[in-house]
Design a protein around this motif. Structure first.
Motif, short mmCIF file in Angstrom:
data_model
loop_
_atom_site.label_atom_id
_atom_site.label_comp_id
_atom_site.label_asym_id
_atom_site.label_seq_id
_atom_site.Cartn_x
_atom_site.Cartn_y
_atom_site.Cartn_z
N UNK A 11 2.86 -4.15 -5.08
CA UNK A 11 3.15 -4.70 -3.76
C UNK A 11 2.27 -4.00 -2.72
N UNK A 12 2.25 -4.56 -1.53
CA UNK A 12 1.58 -3.88 -0.42
C UNK A 12 2.54 -2.86 0.15
N UNK B 182 -0.56 -1.46 -3.56
CA UNK B 182 0.01 -0.25 -4.13
C UNK B 182 0.82 -0.55 -5.37
N UNK B 183 1.10 0.50 -6.11
CA UNK B 183 2.09 0.44 -7.18
C UNK B 183 3.25 1.30 -6.69
N UNK B 184 4.38 0.65 -6.48
CA UNK B 184 5.55 1.34 -5.95
C UNK B 184 6.46 1.77 -7.09
N UNK B 185 6.79 3.04 -7.10
CA UNK B 185 7.76 3.60 -8.03
C UNK B 185 9.01 3.85 -7.21
N UNK C 105 -4.77 -8.19 -10.04
CA UNK C 105 -3.99 -7.03 -9.60
C UNK C 105 -4.85 -5.99 -8.91
N UNK C 106 -6.11 -5.91 -9.30
CA UNK C 106 -7.01 -4.91 -8.73
C UNK C 106 -6.83 -3.57 -9.41
N UNK D 117 -5.34 0.45 -6.62
CA UNK D 117 -4.04 0.57 -5.96
C UNK D 117 -3.59 2.03 -5.90
N UNK D 118 -3.04 2.41 -4.77
CA UNK D 118 -2.45 3.74 -4.65
C UNK D 118 -1.08 3.74 -5.30
N UNK D 119 -0.66 4.90 -5.76
CA UNK D 119 0.68 5.05 -6.34
C UNK D 119 1.58 5.65 -5.27
N UNK D 120 2.69 4.98 -5.00
CA UNK D 120 3.65 5.45 -3.99
C UNK D 120 4.98 5.69 -4.68
N UNK D 121 5.46 6.93 -4.61
CA UNK D 121 6.76 7.28 -5.18
C UNK D 121 7.78 7.32 -4.05
N UNK D 122 8.78 6.49 -4.19
CA UNK D 122 9.88 6.42 -3.21
C UNK D 122 11.17 6.83 -3.92
#
Length: 119
Positions: free
Chosen positions: A49-50, A60-63, A104-105, A108-113
């Motif tokens: 997702x963005x 991004x790839x959201x975790x 998908x590209x 992408x940055x990995x974002x850990x939430x």
């Protein structure tokens, strides 16, 4: 047609969606998620997702981790968990078609939430 792929509605991404669910299950089954959160009452969703506000949003790839416990912010745990997920995604993505990978590209940055807070 939108330029952003919808993984849940586009049949081309069925393998990706299945792989993300398999990774989620593996993180739970092996205890990696418990190691991060300190509780069995936690779960994770992995999404392409963005992330960000408005024009600042980036692919991004959201975790997304949800835990009944507050996270103490241990950097080693965070890095180990992110590295584990990245490794699992890299292995899974080797089976994705070139078309899917292109859509998908690869930047992408990995974002850990954790409980909605970015780490």
């Amino acid at each position: 047609m939108s330029d952003k792929p919808n993984l849940l509605e586009d049949v081309r991404f069925a393998g990706v969606v299945a792989d993300l669910e398999n990774i989620r299950r593996e993180l739970v089954k092996t205890g990696k998620l418990v190691s991060l959160t300190g509780t069995t009452e936690s779960d994770i969703a992995i999404e392409f997702a963005d992330y960000g506000e408005g024009k600042q949003a980036e692919p991004s790839i959201l975790l997304k981790v949800v835990s009944s416990e507050d996270f103490d912010g241990d950097e080693v745990l965070l890095e180990d968990f992110e590295d584990c997920v990245i490794g699992m995604l890299e292995v899974a993505s080797r089976e994705w078609s070139q078309e899917v990978t292109d859509l998908l590209g690869d930047d992408r940055q990995i974002i850990l939430l954790i409980n909605g807070e970015e780490y």
